[in-house]
Scaffold this motif. Structure first.
Motif, PDB file in Angstrom:
ATOM      1  N   VAL A  24       0.491  -1.425  -0.219  1.00  0.00           N
ATOM      2  CA  VAL A  24      -0.027   0.387  -0.131  1.00  0.00           C
ATOM      3  C   VAL A  24       1.110   1.273   0.121  1.00  0.00           C
ATOM      4  O   VAL A  24       0.983   2.674  -0.810  1.00  0.00           O
ATOM      5  CB  VAL A  24      -1.306   0.403   1.401  1.00  0.00           C
ATOM      6  N   ALA A  25       2.070   1.271   1.014  1.00  0.00           N
ATOM      7  CA  ALA A  25       2.719   2.514   0.899  1.00  0.00           C
ATOM      8  C   ALA A  25       3.304   2.221  -0.479  1.00  0.00           C
ATOM      9  O   ALA A  25       3.947   3.597  -0.396  1.00  0.00           O
ATOM     10  CB  ALA A  25       3.943   2.127   1.864  1.00  0.00           C
ATOM     11  N   ALA A  26       4.232   1.633  -1.400  1.00  0.00           N
ATOM     12  CA  ALA A  26       4.603   1.343  -2.267  1.00  0.00           C
ATOM     13  C   ALA A  26       4.265   2.164  -3.312  1.00  0.00           C
ATOM     14  O   ALA A  26       4.826   2.325  -4.394  1.00  0.00           O
ATOM     15  CB  ALA A  26       5.233   0.113  -2.623  1.00  0.00           C
ATOM     16  N   GLU A  27       2.850   2.570  -2.865  1.00  0.00           N
ATOM     17  CA  GLU A  27       1.966   3.277  -4.874  1.00  0.00           C
ATOM     18  C   GLU A  27       2.164   4.337  -4.633  1.00  0.00           C
ATOM     19  O   GLU A  27       1.657   5.070  -5.478  1.00  0.00           O
ATOM     20  CB  GLU A  27       0.183   2.266  -4.341  1.00  0.00           C
ATOM     21  N   ALA A  28       1.923   4.963  -3.777  1.00  0.00           N
ATOM     22  CA  ALA A  28       2.724   6.869  -3.073  1.00  0.00           C
ATOM     23  C   ALA A  28       3.972   6.816  -4.283  1.00  0.00           C
ATOM     24  O   ALA A  28       4.972   6.502  -3.596  1.00  0.00           O
ATOM     25  CB  ALA A  28       2.223   6.937  -2.799  1.00  0.00           C
ATOM     26  N   SER A  29       3.727   7.986  -4.917  1.00  0.00           N
ATOM     27  CA  SER A  29       4.852   8.372  -5.313  1.00  0.00           C
ATOM     28  C   SER A  29       5.733   9.766  -4.776  1.00  0.00           C
ATOM     29  O   SER A  29       6.717  10.540  -5.128  1.00  0.00           O
ATOM     30  CB  SER A  29       4.471   8.665  -6.732  1.00  0.00           C
TER      31      SER A  29
END
Ligand SMILES: Nc1ncnc2c1ncn2[C@@H]1O[C@H](COP(=O)(O)OP(=O)(O)OP(=O)(O)O)[C@@H](O)[C@H]1O
Ligand SMILES: [Mg+2]
Length: 504
Positions: free
Chosen positions: A191-196
């Motif tokens: 979930v965290a990794a999808e934010a840029s």
């Protein structure tokens, strides 16, 4: 259209802008320990962008309801059935109204279920309503926890699935996730990794700092700077914010949080008769019942669905006599139609990663479409049928005693594990190679090979199977109660369409 909203001051005194259109495509993660100013930051972002974009806030503390007075957000109380929440979420998209879903007063599990139902409702909106929406989730670690906690596995899966949809697959549907968390290490990695875009606030713990450094592509020493950040100060990075890590100070807000930091207040002078005051009961105390807010009974959405599909809905425009009569079907014919609907649903490759309750809803709808009369099977029975179909057992094997033993044994396994269990049992009954981790994972509705191995470990702990390897290291799963075992199979093999292919 490029709209840069003003978030506050950047170092050097220029204003720190956030490009809203870019944000819609690239999402934002805010992290900072309690009191670092995340909710304040979200409020600034929401206030500044309210006129430009539709907003939905998933608000565990009911802090953001104050946006309604000034900006017209509709306040939705989370204490509703899942079906109601999904319906509201759907209409929120249709009518493009900003809203705050307040989950204050619900227990954690109910908060997770309500947020999931709402997010899924928005996610499932018809294509014609895929307008852009900022979806702000405060305390995101609660809805997408990195590890299982005290809540039921079902609630965790549901909420994590909804958050994953929001962050990983939401963009196409116009959903732009903005999530805030106190502890990066507690937030599910995918979930965290999808934010840029990132706004990192004060962070104390090494483990969170290391995660933040990884996400931002900084080295760990550089990330030490997060330790000394003051309240309201964040380091910004990402396509919508800044190409280099940029320290910024969040500006003021127009609306106020309902809860704010505790302030020290001088204590009142101690009265003389303090003991009297405390220990003398109020006569009414003994008459007043102790009222505690009891959690509402679990919401049987699926029961309601079953109920609904039992009686075909009476459309107001259709006269009763004009309704199509539903003839009784011979049992065999009905069973054949039910089986056909089941196969149809399960043949869709996407179905493997859908929850049982989603599939069940689909099943009920299709039964109605096909006008299959009679009451539909309950959810438990449905799950079992799904597991049997998915195990890939053919008619000949299904008629054997060994398979009857497998089915009997499977009734001792919990609902969500039936699919995996029967798939393994079928491989054993047919003497096929043991399915690979990837194949087992798919049967469990996940992509994680580690989970697959944990599942096998769990079955072994329960004494249902014995896992061993042959001399070449291939895995064999034996079922002592069925007196059979799989042929050796490669645990690391691909997830083939069937077990035989997977193990070659
Ligand atoms: N930039 C700021 N300017 C002025 N006051 C601020 C700023 N940021 C935060 N505050 C104040 O600091 C207090 C704590 O901030 P906030 O509630 O946003 O913290 P938080 O990070 O959300 O904490 P928690 O994780 O516990 O919810 C609030 O009273 C808020 O008004
Ligand atoms: Mg907060």
């Amino acid at each position: 259209m490029q709209v840069g909203i003003d978030m506050g001051l950047a170092t050097g005194g220029s204003s720190a802008t956030l490009d809203i259109e870019e944000l819609l495509a690239t999402r934002l993660l805010v992290q900072g320990n309690s009191g670092s100013g995340k909710s304040h930051l979200l409020r600034r972002l929401l206030e500044q962008s309210a006129q430009w974009v539709q907003q939905v806030i998933i608000d565990p503390e009911g802090d953001f309801v104050t946006l309604s007075d000034k900006f017209g957000h509709v306040v939705v109380d989370g204490e509703r059935t899942e079906a109601e929440l999904a319906g509201i979420a759907n209409r929120i998209r249709q009518h493009r109204v900003s809203c705050v879903l307040t989950l204050e007063g619900l227990d954690v599990e109910q908060q997770m279920r309500a947020a999931a139902a709402f997010l899924n409702g928005m996610f499932d909106a018809d294509r014609e309503f895929w307008y852009p929406v900022l979806v702000v989730v405060d305390e995101a670690q609660m809805f997408a926890p990195s590890v299982a906690g005290d809540v039921s596995e079902d609630a965790r899966k549901m909420s994590l699935g909804a958050m994953t949809n929001l962050m990983c697959r939401g963009r196409k549907r116009g959903l732009a996730g903005v999530i805030a968390t106190q502890r990066l290490a507690k937030l599910a990695k995918n979930v965290a990794a999808e934010a840029s875009n990132f706004l990192m606030g004060r962070t104390f713990l090494d483990i969170d700092m290391a995660r933040a450094a990884d996400l931002l592509g900084m080295d760990r020493r550089q990330a030490e700077m997060f330790r000394d950040l003051k309240r309201g100060n964040f380091v910004a990075l990402g396509p919508a914010l800044s190409r280099r890590p940029l320290p910024i100070q969040i500006g003021t807000v127009e609306t106020s949080a309902r809860s704010s930091s505790p302030k020290l207040m001088p204590l009142p002078d101690a009265p003389q008769d303090v003991e009297d005051l405390i220990f003398t009961p109020d006569p009414e105390e003994f008459q007043r019942p102790i009222v505690r807010r009891t959690p509402p009974a679990p919401r049987p959405t699926t029961d309601i669905l079953a109920e609904l599909s039992r009686s075909a809905p009476a459309a107001t425009s259709v006269q009763p006599e004009a309704r199509v009569p539903q003839p009784e079907l011979p049992a065999e014919e009905r069973e054949a139609r039910v089986a056909a609907v089941l196969t149809e649903i399960l043949d869709d490759p996407g179905s493997a990663f859908r929850t049982d309750s989603v599939l069940y809803q689909e099943f009920l709808v299709r039964l109605r479409m096909r006008r299959v009369p009679g009451s539909p099977m309950p959810l438990g029975e449905f799950r079992r049928r799904v597991a049997i179909v998915r195990s890939g057992v053919d008619a000949e094997t299904a008629a054997t005693e060994a398979w009857a033993a497998a089915l009997a044994l499977s009734s001792g396994v919990s609902d969500d594990l039936q699919g995996v269990f029967l798939m393994l049992a079928k491989a054993a009954v047919c003497g096929e190679p043991c399915p690979s981790d990837a194949r087992i994972a798919r049967a469990y509705g996940t992509h994680s090979a580690r989970r697959a191995r944990r599942l096998l470990g769990y079955f072994e702990e329960q004494g249902i199977v014995v896992v061993h390897t042959d001399f070449s290291g291939k895995r064999i799963v034996a079922f002592p109660d069925m007196n059979s075992q799989t042929a050796p199979g490669d645990a690391n093999g691909p997830d083939g369409g069937d077990t035989r292919e997977a193990a070659e």
